[in-house]
Design an enzyme around this catalytic site. Structure first.
Site, PDB file in Angstrom:
ATOM      1  N   TYR A   1       0.835  -1.405  -0.009  1.00 29.33           N
ATOM      2  CA  TYR A   1      -0.016   0.172  -0.097  1.00 29.33           C
ATOM      3  C   TYR A   1       0.875   1.368   0.594  1.00 29.33           C
ATOM      4  O   TYR A   1       0.402   2.184  -0.204  1.00 29.33           O
ATOM      5  CB  TYR A   1      -0.778  -0.180   0.941  1.00 29.33           C
ATOM      6  CG  TYR A   1      -2.503  -0.513   0.697  1.00 29.33           C
ATOM      7  CD1 TYR A   1      -2.309  -1.814   0.639  1.00 29.33           C
ATOM      8  CD2 TYR A   1      -3.479  -0.094   1.211  1.00 29.33           C
ATOM      9  CE1 TYR A   1      -4.043  -2.480   0.193  1.00 29.33           C
ATOM     10  CE2 TYR A   1      -4.978  -0.462   1.626  1.00 29.33           C
ATOM     11  CZ  TYR A   1      -5.236  -1.979   1.186  1.00 29.33           C
ATOM     12  OH  TYR A   1      -5.844  -2.575   0.701  1.00 29.33           O
TER      13      TYR A   1
ATOM     14  N   LYS B   1       2.611 -15.615   2.659  1.00 30.38           N
ATOM     15  CA  LYS B   1       3.022 -15.568   1.151  1.00 30.38           C
ATOM     16  C   LYS B   1       4.380 -16.626   1.469  1.00 30.38           C
ATOM     17  O   LYS B   1       5.394 -15.753   0.898  1.00 30.38           O
ATOM     18  CB  LYS B   1       2.031 -15.054   0.475  1.00 30.38           C
ATOM     19  CG  LYS B   1       2.398 -15.996  -1.219  1.00 30.38           C
ATOM     20  CD  LYS B   1       1.329 -16.767  -0.963  1.00 30.38           C
ATOM     21  CE  LYS B   1       1.849 -17.674  -2.095  1.00 30.38           C
ATOM     22  NZ  LYS B   1       0.418 -19.360  -2.490  1.00 30.38           N
TER      23      LYS B   1
ATOM     24  N   ASP C   1      -3.364 -18.775   0.767  1.00 28.43           N
ATOM     25  CA  ASP C   1      -4.373 -18.433   0.331  1.00 28.43           C
ATOM     26  C   ASP C   1      -4.907 -20.221   0.366  1.00 28.43           C
ATOM     27  O   ASP C   1      -6.325 -19.948   0.260  1.00 28.43           O
ATOM     28  CB  ASP C   1      -4.527 -19.120  -1.441  1.00 28.43           C
ATOM     29  CG  ASP C   1      -2.158 -20.374  -1.226  1.00 28.43           C
ATOM     30  OD1 ASP C   1      -1.975 -20.007   0.514  1.00 28.43           O
ATOM     31  OD2 ASP C   1      -2.337 -21.505  -1.680  1.00 28.43           O
TER      32      ASP C   1
ATOM     33  N   ASP D   1      -7.119  -7.245   3.732  1.00 27.42           N
ATOM     34  CA  ASP D   1      -7.940  -6.239   2.798  1.00 27.42           C
ATOM     35  C   ASP D   1      -8.794  -7.189   2.940  1.00 27.42           C
ATOM     36  O   ASP D   1      -9.959  -7.133   2.899  1.00 27.42           O
ATOM     37  CB  ASP D   1      -7.189  -5.202   1.977  1.00 27.42           C
ATOM     38  CG  ASP D   1      -8.290  -4.799   1.290  1.00 27.42           C
ATOM     39  OD1 ASP D   1      -9.355  -3.717   1.893  1.00 27.42           O
ATOM     40  OD2 ASP D   1      -8.343  -4.421   0.668  1.00 27.42           O
TER      41      ASP D   1
ATOM     42  N   ASP E   1     -12.907  -8.324   4.319  1.00 22.70           N
ATOM     43  CA  ASP E   1     -13.609  -8.564   3.794  1.00 22.70           C
ATOM     44  C   ASP E   1     -14.508 -10.270   3.544  1.00 22.70           C
ATOM     45  O   ASP E   1     -15.244 -10.346   3.578  1.00 22.70           O
ATOM     46  CB  ASP E   1     -13.606  -8.530   2.270  1.00 22.70           C
ATOM     47  CG  ASP E   1     -13.910  -6.456   1.949  1.00 22.70           C
ATOM     48  OD1 ASP E   1     -13.749  -5.870   3.689  1.00 22.70           O
ATOM     49  OD2 ASP E   1     -14.965  -6.870   0.525  1.00 22.70           O
TER      50      ASP E   1
HETATM   51  C1  IPM Z   1     -10.850  -1.385   3.745  1.00 23.44           C
HETATM   52  C2  IPM Z   1     -10.913  -0.022   2.484  1.00 23.44           C
HETATM   53  C3  IPM Z   1      -9.687   0.735   2.301  1.00 23.44           C
HETATM   54  C4  IPM Z   1      -8.241  -0.192   1.859  1.00 23.44           C
HETATM   55  C5  IPM Z   1      -9.556   1.483   0.756  1.00 23.44           C
HETATM   56  C6  IPM Z   1     -10.720   1.978   0.646  1.00 23.44           C
HETATM   57  C7  IPM Z   1      -8.268   2.499   0.787  1.00 23.44           C
HETATM   58  O1  IPM Z   1     -11.140  -1.290   1.492  1.00 23.44           O
HETATM   59  O2  IPM Z   1     -10.525   0.212   4.795  1.00 23.44           O
HETATM   60  O3  IPM Z   1     -10.525  -1.887   3.595  1.00 23.44           O
HETATM   61  O4  IPM Z   1      -7.795  -0.909   0.938  1.00 23.44           O
HETATM   62  O5  IPM Z   1      -7.975  -0.312   3.036  1.00 23.44           O
HETATM   63 MG    MG Z   2     -11.345  -3.260   2.056  1.00 20.94          MG
END
Ligand code: IPM
Ligand code: MG
Length: 361
Positions: A142, A192, A224, A248, A252
């Site tokens: 990042y 990884k 993975d 990240d 999710d």
């Molecule tokens: C999160 C989001 C952010 C990230 C984006 C919006 C920059 O996806 O907070 O998970 O990738 O960290």
């Molecule tokens: Mg995210």
């Protein structure tokens, strides 16, 4: 207690859901006799439109001066055409970096009231899901340099650098071990290391830190495999420690399998700086302004703010209990409505959901 909070509503559904969390915080203020002084600052697309910058200097100053920062969401199709350094997301990445918020805590739990929405097979869901992703937030690919796009040998190339220093790995590992110590004492570090040099250093440093936490059981897993294990049997996880990019993605995934990305909060913490609290979902531009957004992840982020930012455990628990009560009573924003239809459920709008939580408080 008197505390200051800098609100960053942001874009899309951000302002609507932050308004419901503010309502909740005002109710906590009254019930527990606190004073929360709230100010508002610009971030993301809203800041681009108003000030030509996704993170104006005034916003950074306002955040640094506050006891806690509370964010809605950033981004939307309107700004997707802008170059990388002028996108709304820059605002979010920039404030994390400016405040030194290297530790991102993302709990994912299966609410018993919502077991029916879980995407997992019933026998898998029955084993339970109660984990927390500890994601490193200010390093990795990042922020690594060099990064960019250029022309080499007549064709365009794009590149980023995945890099971690041992100091960055050590400090996030310490947060993860300390978190595991307060839970079931199981820590799984995800990397990884079969391919990446940066992951081999990650694994070595995490193993060194483990010596200071002999009571915590440490395991390592390739990313993975971790992605697969999360859907196969998430009950095996207690605390997951990982880097910025893998975290990240896995956070999710962990939240979506609970069936409700609209329910999961997060906290970003640094050393000493004010923490930043935000729902893990995005700005959902497709439903912005229609009263359809689920404010519960944001309200639960306010609970994390109370607990981790202000050390107000009873207040945080009261908010969480109110959210559970409202769900138990069947109140549902559209995202939580079962596909099979809504017998026994009460459909509510964003503001009605906030009102119900305040009533239960
Ligand atoms: C999160 C989001 C952010 C990230 C984006 C919006 C920059 O996806 O907070 O998970 O990738 O960290
Ligand atoms: Mg995210």
């Amino acid at each position: 207690m008197r505390k200051t909070i800098c609100l960053l509503p942001g874009d899309g559904i951000g302002p609507e859901i932050v308004a419901e969390a503010v309502k909740t915080l005002r109710a906590v203020e009254k019930k527990f006799g606190h004073e929360f002084v709230m100010s508002e600052a610009l971030i993301g697309g809203a800041a681009l439109d108003a000030a030509g910058d996704p993170l104006p200097a005034a916003t950074v100053d306002a955040c640094k001066a506050a006891d806690a920062v509370f964010l809605g969401a950033v981004g939307g199709p309107k700004w997707d055409v802008l170059p990388g350094d002028r996108r709304p997301e820059r605002g979010l990445l920039g404030i994390r970096k400016a405040l030194g918020l290297f530790a991102n805590l993302r709990p994912a739990t299966l609410f018993p009231e919502l077991a029916g929405s879980c995407l997992l097979r019933a026998d898998t869901a029955a084993k339970g899901l109660d984990l927390i992703v500890v994601r490193e937030l200010t390093g990795d690919v990042y922020f690594g340099k060099p990064a960019g796009q250029e022309v080499r040998d007549g064709q365009r190339v794009g590149f980023n650098t995945m890099i971690y220093t041992e100091q960055e790995i050590e400090r996030i590992a310490r947060v993860a071990f300390a978190t595991a110590r307060k839970r079931k004492k199981r820590l799984c570090s995800v990397d990884k290391a079969n391919v990446l040099d940066v992951s081999r250093l990650w694994r070595a440093v995490v193993s060194e830190v483990a010596k200071d936490f002999p009571d915590v059981e440490l395991s390592h897993m390739y990313v993975d495999n971790a992605a697969m294990q999360l859907v196969r049997d998430p009950s095996q996880f207690d605390v997951i420690l990982t880097g910025n990019l893998f975290g990240d993605i896995l956070s999710d995934e962990a939240s979506a399998i609970t069936g409700s990305i609209g329910l999961l909060p997060s906290a970003s913490l640094g050393a000493g700086a004010p923490g930043l609290f935000e729902p893990i979902h995005g700005s959902a531009p497709d439903i912005a302004g229609q009263g359809k957004a689920n404010p519960l992840a944001t309200i639960l982020s306010a609970a994390m703010l109370l607990r981790l930012g202000f050390d107000m455990e009873a207040e945080a628990a009261a908010v969480e209990n109110a959210v559970h009560a409202v769900l138990r009573e069947g109140f549902r924003t559209p995202d939580l409505m079962p596909a099979s239809g809504g017998a026994g459920f009460h459909p509510v709008s964003t503001t009605e959901m906030g009102d119900r939580v305040v009533e239960r408080l």
